[in-house]
Structure formats: structure tokens, C-alpha cells
Scaffold this active site. Structure first.
Site, short mmCIF file in Angstrom:
data_model
loop_
_atom_site.label_atom_id
_atom_site.label_comp_id
_atom_site.label_asym_id
_atom_site.label_seq_id
_atom_site.Cartn_x
_atom_site.Cartn_y
_atom_site.Cartn_z
N GLY A 111 0.79 -1.22 0.00
CA GLY A 111 0.00 0.00 0.00
C GLY A 111 0.82 1.26 0.00
O GLY A 111 0.36 2.31 -0.46
N GLU A 114 1.34 1.86 -3.53
CA GLU A 114 0.06 2.30 -4.10
C GLU A 114 -0.23 3.76 -3.75
O GLU A 114 -0.76 4.51 -4.57
CB GLU A 114 -1.07 1.40 -3.61
CG GLU A 114 -0.99 0.00 -4.19
CD GLU A 114 -2.07 -0.92 -3.66
OE1 GLU A 114 -2.92 -1.36 -4.45
OE2 GLU A 114 -2.06 -1.20 -2.44
N GLU A 134 2.10 -8.07 -2.62
CA GLU A 134 0.88 -8.68 -2.09
C GLU A 134 0.73 -10.15 -2.46
O GLU A 134 0.12 -10.93 -1.73
CB GLU A 134 -0.35 -7.89 -2.57
CG GLU A 134 -0.57 -6.57 -1.86
CD GLU A 134 0.19 -5.42 -2.49
OE1 GLU A 134 -0.09 -4.26 -2.15
OE2 GLU A 134 1.07 -5.68 -3.34
#
Length: 262
Positions: A111, A114, A134
């Protein structure tokens, strides 16, 4: 009673809004931090005294992304809502209608990567490791990674990065376009603020239109993108900034206009 410091907050100075992550130890975003990130992004979008935005996780880290400990305890039905909130928080950052730069001083995995992908410009320290691991948890990126990384570096390269879950060095990120600059760690925030400062006092409506044209237009076919561009172009005529910019150009040459964002 002392108030608990927020995990995410917006700090505004000199026309720049800095979204600061400060949840020890690694800026993992739990449910509360996700809500604060969304609120900070919305505030940055709405405030007229914010011309550009910096994403910053501190002098030696960026973000570990979603809080895996919190996520691991969720039932499937709970994950439906949790994932929507997480992706919504990141989308709120991507939707800030102003130039956004990520100042990445430390790891940006999962994340964290991201979140960096939501920015328009990314400045990394040489020590940074960035990627989407992930798959090693038996899942896929769920906060925009599969879509934003593919659009940034191409589908084949994005698949390889996500299939393997490997961490990229800052230099490799620079070479493939995932990073825009690599500078010494103690210069990352300074350089990010300098990048953002060039837009303070600029034509904010035109900057907003550029971001809309690129972000929305590249997600559709060329003809639709061109139609969007034309509509946004036409919509700027009659604004004070357009009138000022063109009249000043004719009278005094380029680079002399003083814009008001109206």
C-alpha cells in the site's frame, strides 16, 4: 486529557499542503488512518490556499500501506467494506485536482507503493525499496496498484513486478518511470517542496484541467479523450486567468501574468 495525535494530517504553509503520515512504527494505515487520509485529501482539494500537495511519511520512511495485522483478523464480509474504504481513501488522494508529489524517503511496499502511485510526481531516496509484494500474502494489490502501475510502466512490466512481488531499487524505479527523480535522502522533502512551490500562484483552473484531461482521457479511447480535452480547453475561456494570461502575453510577452485562480 491529552488528545491523541492523528496518524494523518494536513499541514499548510506557503501555498503548499503537506499530507503527513505519522503512525509509528511504519505508517501502516489502519481503519482510523484511512479515514484521516481521506479527510486530509478532501481538505487539500477544497482549500483555496493550497496550490499543490506533498505526500510525506517522515525523514526515513514513507508507508507500509494497509495495516496487515488489522486486515488479517477480518471476516470476508468485513473485508468488502474495509477494502472499499481503503481504495476510497487512496482514490481521494489521486483525485486531488492539484499537482501532487510523493516524497519517499524509505520503503514504499504494498500500500505504500500504491499511495506513491496516486501522486503526479515521485521523488525517491537512493535507499528506497518500492514494489507490490501482495502476491506473497496470497492476495493482489487492492488500493489501485494493479491499475495505476500498469498505466504508468506498461502492462507487461507491471505484471512481472506483481507476479514476483519483488522490491525494486530506487534506480530501477527511475529507469522504468515509477520514480521521476532520485535524490539524497536528506534532500527528498526539500526537493518535493521546491517542485510543489512552482505551482503556487499559478493558473489553478488550467492545472486542474490538465490533470483531468490526462487522468480521465488516458482511461478511454483516443476520440473520447480528445473530446474531453476540447471541452476542458473551451471551458477555460472566459476565466480571469485565461484573460489575464493571453492579454499579458500579447502586451508584455510570456511569463509575466499574475494569476488569481479564477
Amino acid at each position: 486529557m491529552n488528545e491523541v495525535e492523528p496518524a494523518v494530517r494536513l499541514v499548510v504553509a506557503d501555498g503548499i499542503g503537506t499530507i503527513e503520515l505519522s503512525r509509528a512504527p511504519v505508517n501502516a494505515l489502519d481503519h482510523a488512518a484511512q479515514a484521516q487520509l481521506r479527510e486530509a485529501a478532501q481538505e487539500a482539494a477544497d482549500r483555496r490556499d493550497v496550490s499543490a500537495v506533498v505526500l510525506y511519511g517522515g525523514p526515513d520512511k514513507f508507508s507500509a500501506g494497509a495495516d496487515i495485522r488489522e486486515m488479517a483478523g477480518l471476516e470476508p464480509i468485513d473485508m468488502v467494506l474495509w477494502a472499499a474504504r481503503l481504495q476510497g481513501a487512496f482514490t481521494a488522494v489521486a483525485d486531488i485536482p492539484k499537482p501532487v508529489v510523493a516524497a519517499v524517503t524509505g520503503f514504499a511496499l504494498g500500500g505504500g507503493c500504491e499511495l506513491a502511485l496516486t501522486a503526479d510526481h515521485r521523488i525517491l531516496a537512493p535507499e528506497v525499496k518500492i514494489g507490490l509484494p501482495e502476491v506473497k500474502l496470497g492476495v493482489i494489490p487492492g488500493a489501485g496498484g494493479t491499475q495505476r502501475l500498469s498505466r504508468l510502466v506498461g502492462t507487461a512490466r507491471a505484471k512481472e513486478i506483481m507476479f514476483t512481488g519483488r522490491a525494486l531499487s530506487a534506480q530501477e524505479a527511475l529507469e522504468i518511470g515509477l520514480a521521476d527523480r532520485v535524490v539524497a535522502r536528506d534532500r527528498v522533502l526539500t526537493e518535493a517542496l521546491a517542485w510543489a512551490s512552482q505551482f503556487v500562484g499559478g493558473p489553478s483552473l488550467a492545472l486542474r484541467a490538465i490533470k483531468q484531461a490526462v487522468d480521465l482521457g488516458t482511461g478511454t479511447d483516443l476520440r473520447s479523450g480528445l473530446e474531453l480535452e476540447r471541452t476542458l480547453f473551451e471551458g477555460l475561456f472566459g476565466t480571469r486567468d485565461q484573460l489575464t494570461g493571453m492579454r499579458t502575453f500579447v502586451a508584455d510577452g510570456p511569463g509575466k501574468a499574475v494569476f488569481t485562480g479564477r
